[in-house]
Enzyme design. Structure first.
Site, PDB file in Angstrom:
ATOM      1  N   LYS A  15       4.185 -10.206   2.789  1.00  0.00           N
ATOM      2  CA  LYS A  15       2.821 -10.667   2.517  1.00  0.00           C
ATOM      3  C   LYS A  15       2.201  -9.983   1.301  1.00  0.00           C
ATOM      4  CE  LYS A  15       1.166  -9.476   6.598  1.00  0.00           C
ATOM      5  NZ  LYS A  15       2.329  -8.913   7.304  1.00  0.00           N
ATOM      6  N   ARG A  90      -5.567 -10.188  12.677  1.00  0.00           N
ATOM      7  CA  ARG A  90      -4.414  -9.767  13.460  1.00  0.00           C
ATOM      8  C   ARG A  90      -4.630 -10.003  14.950  1.00  0.00           C
ATOM      9  NH1 ARG A  90      -2.490  -5.869   9.363  1.00  0.00           N
ATOM     10  NH2 ARG A  90      -0.505  -4.969   9.957  1.00  0.00           N
ATOM     11  N   ARG A 129      11.500   0.149   2.158  1.00  0.00           N
ATOM     12  CA  ARG A 129      10.377  -0.112   1.239  1.00  0.00           C
ATOM     13  C   ARG A 129       9.899   1.189   0.604  1.00  0.00           C
ATOM     14  NH1 ARG A 129       5.462  -3.618   3.369  1.00  0.00           N
ATOM     15  NH2 ARG A 129       5.214  -2.042   4.984  1.00  0.00           N
ATOM     16  N   ARG A 162       5.596   4.813   2.990  1.00  0.00           N
ATOM     17  CA  ARG A 162       4.449   4.860   3.893  1.00  0.00           C
ATOM     18  C   ARG A 162       4.839   5.562   5.178  1.00  0.00           C
ATOM     19  NH1 ARG A 162       1.975  -1.114   4.426  1.00  0.00           N
ATOM     20  NH2 ARG A 162       1.762  -0.394   6.561  1.00  0.00           N
ATOM     21  N   ARG A 173       5.044  -1.464  15.569  1.00  0.00           N
ATOM     22  CA  ARG A 173       4.214  -2.419  14.828  1.00  0.00           C
ATOM     23  C   ARG A 173       4.679  -3.848  15.098  1.00  0.00           C
ATOM     24  NH1 ARG A 173       4.901  -0.204   9.052  1.00  0.00           N
ATOM     25  NH2 ARG A 173       3.733  -2.032   8.394  1.00  0.00           N
TER      26      ARG A 173
HETATM   27  P1  AMP Z   1      -0.612  -3.214   6.939  1.00  0.00           P
HETATM   28  O1  AMP Z   1      -0.659  -2.536   5.607  1.00  0.00           O
HETATM   29  O2  AMP Z   1      -1.194  -4.592   6.906  1.00  0.00           O
HETATM   30  O3  AMP Z   1       0.763  -3.185   7.564  1.00  0.00           O
HETATM   31  O4  AMP Z   1      -1.584  -2.368   7.916  1.00  0.00           O
HETATM   32  C1  AMP Z   1      -1.328  -1.002   8.198  1.00  0.00           C
HETATM   33  C2  AMP Z   1      -2.060  -0.589   9.466  1.00  0.00           C
HETATM   34  O5  AMP Z   1      -3.482  -0.745   9.298  1.00  0.00           O
HETATM   35  C3  AMP Z   1      -1.719  -1.408  10.702  1.00  0.00           C
HETATM   36  O6  AMP Z   1      -0.535  -0.948  11.343  1.00  0.00           O
HETATM   37  C4  AMP Z   1      -2.971  -1.172  11.553  1.00  0.00           C
HETATM   38  O7  AMP Z   1      -2.963   0.122  12.122  1.00  0.00           O
HETATM   39  C5  AMP Z   1      -4.087  -1.188  10.507  1.00  0.00           C
HETATM   40  N1  AMP Z   1      -4.603  -2.560  10.291  1.00  0.00           N
HETATM   41  C6  AMP Z   1      -4.512  -3.293   9.151  1.00  0.00           C
HETATM   42  N2  AMP Z   1      -5.099  -4.489   9.284  1.00  0.00           N
HETATM   43  C7  AMP Z   1      -5.591  -4.535  10.544  1.00  0.00           C
HETATM   44  C8  AMP Z   1      -6.286  -5.518  11.302  1.00  0.00           C
HETATM   45  N3  AMP Z   1      -6.592  -6.723  10.778  1.00  0.00           N
HETATM   46  N4  AMP Z   1      -6.650  -5.199  12.567  1.00  0.00           N
HETATM   47  C9  AMP Z   1      -6.354  -4.000  13.102  1.00  0.00           C
HETATM   48  N5  AMP Z   1      -5.670  -3.036  12.459  1.00  0.00           N
HETATM   49  C10 AMP Z   1      -5.279  -3.287  11.180  1.00  0.00           C
END
Ligand code: AMP
Length: 216
Positions: A15, A90, A129, A162, A173
């Site tokens: 994404k 999400r 990554r 990360r 996740r």
């Molecule tokens: P991402 O970079 O999108 O993988 O997000 C990293 C982390 O941020 C996720 O594992 C969640 O802990 C938190 N996070 C990001 N977006 C959301 C969301 N829309 N709702 C809840 N937690 C989020």
């Protein structure tokens, strides 16, 4: 042409990579809630302190907090032409809240693009990554390695992994995704806004497909 979009799919579906390329072409903002939370953690802000442990475990930040930062961001002038929301919504409640936010701004979501990828590919992609500290470019040690080990091809910045990209966290996740986020796909299907793309088909082909959806 409605360029109000959300990108859905498991962590590691690509994404962020696809969104970065598309916002360059379409000149609209890339809004990643994950990036916003990571920036908050790095800056040591109140929000950062609240979400740090949640991010480490790969759990979801509570809906009210997440919805309020998205609501604030979407009210900015630069979102008027369109936006790509990456990593939001999400949960089904977040999806409903997004509809309400857009209605209150006199707008409507155009598409939900779902990048379909298997768990095996996700784990392989995420654990390999690496990201540039300086410019944010995303690499993959197997499919898109940097020319010089540990250094960004574009700006020479240092590459890092990360904290939540380690295998144990990635598995959690993915589980969180299947439980909470998968139902969001059905939500958009019912609204006839869902477009499914094979997230493993390569950057160029994915970008073409998304542009075709927008320019239909
Ligand atoms: P991402 O970079 O999108 O993988 O997000 C990293 C982390 O941020 C996720 O594992 C969640 O802990 C938190 N996070 C990001 N977006 C959301 C969301 N829309 N709702 C809840 N937690 C989020």
């Amino acid at each position: 042409m409605n360029m109000n979009m959300v990108f859905l799919g498991p962590p590691g579906a690509g994404k962020g990579t696809y969104a970065k390329e598309l916002v360059r072409i379409l000149e609209i903002p890339h809004i990643s809630t994950g990036d916003m939370f990571r920036e908050a953690v790095a800056s040591g802000s109140e929000l950062g302190k609240k979400v740090e442990e949640i991010l480490k475990k790969g759990d979801l930040v509570p809906d009210d907090l997440t919805i309020s930062i998205v609501k604030e961001r979407l009210s900015h002038e630069d979102c008027k032409k369109g936006f790509i929301l990456d990593g939001f919504p999400r949960t089904v409640d977040q999806a409903k809240a997004l509809d309400e936010i857009l209605t209150s701004l006199g707008r409507e979501l155009g598409y939900a693009v779902y990048f379909e990828v298997s768990e095996d590919i996700v784990v392989k992609r995420i654990t390999n990554r690496r990201i540039c500290k300086k410019c944010g470019k995303i690499y993959n040690l197997i499919t898109l390695p940097p020319k010089i080990d540990g250094k960004c091809d574009i700006c020479g910045g240092e590459l890092y992994q990360r904290e939540d990209d380690r295998e144990e966290v990635v598995r959690n996740r993915y589980k969180v995704y299947m439980n909470n986020t998968y139902p969001v796909i059905e939500y958009y299907q019912k609204q006839n806004k869902l477009f499914t793309i094979d997230g493993a088909s390569g950057v160029d082909s994915v970008i073409k497909e998304v542009l075709n959806i927008i320019r239909r």
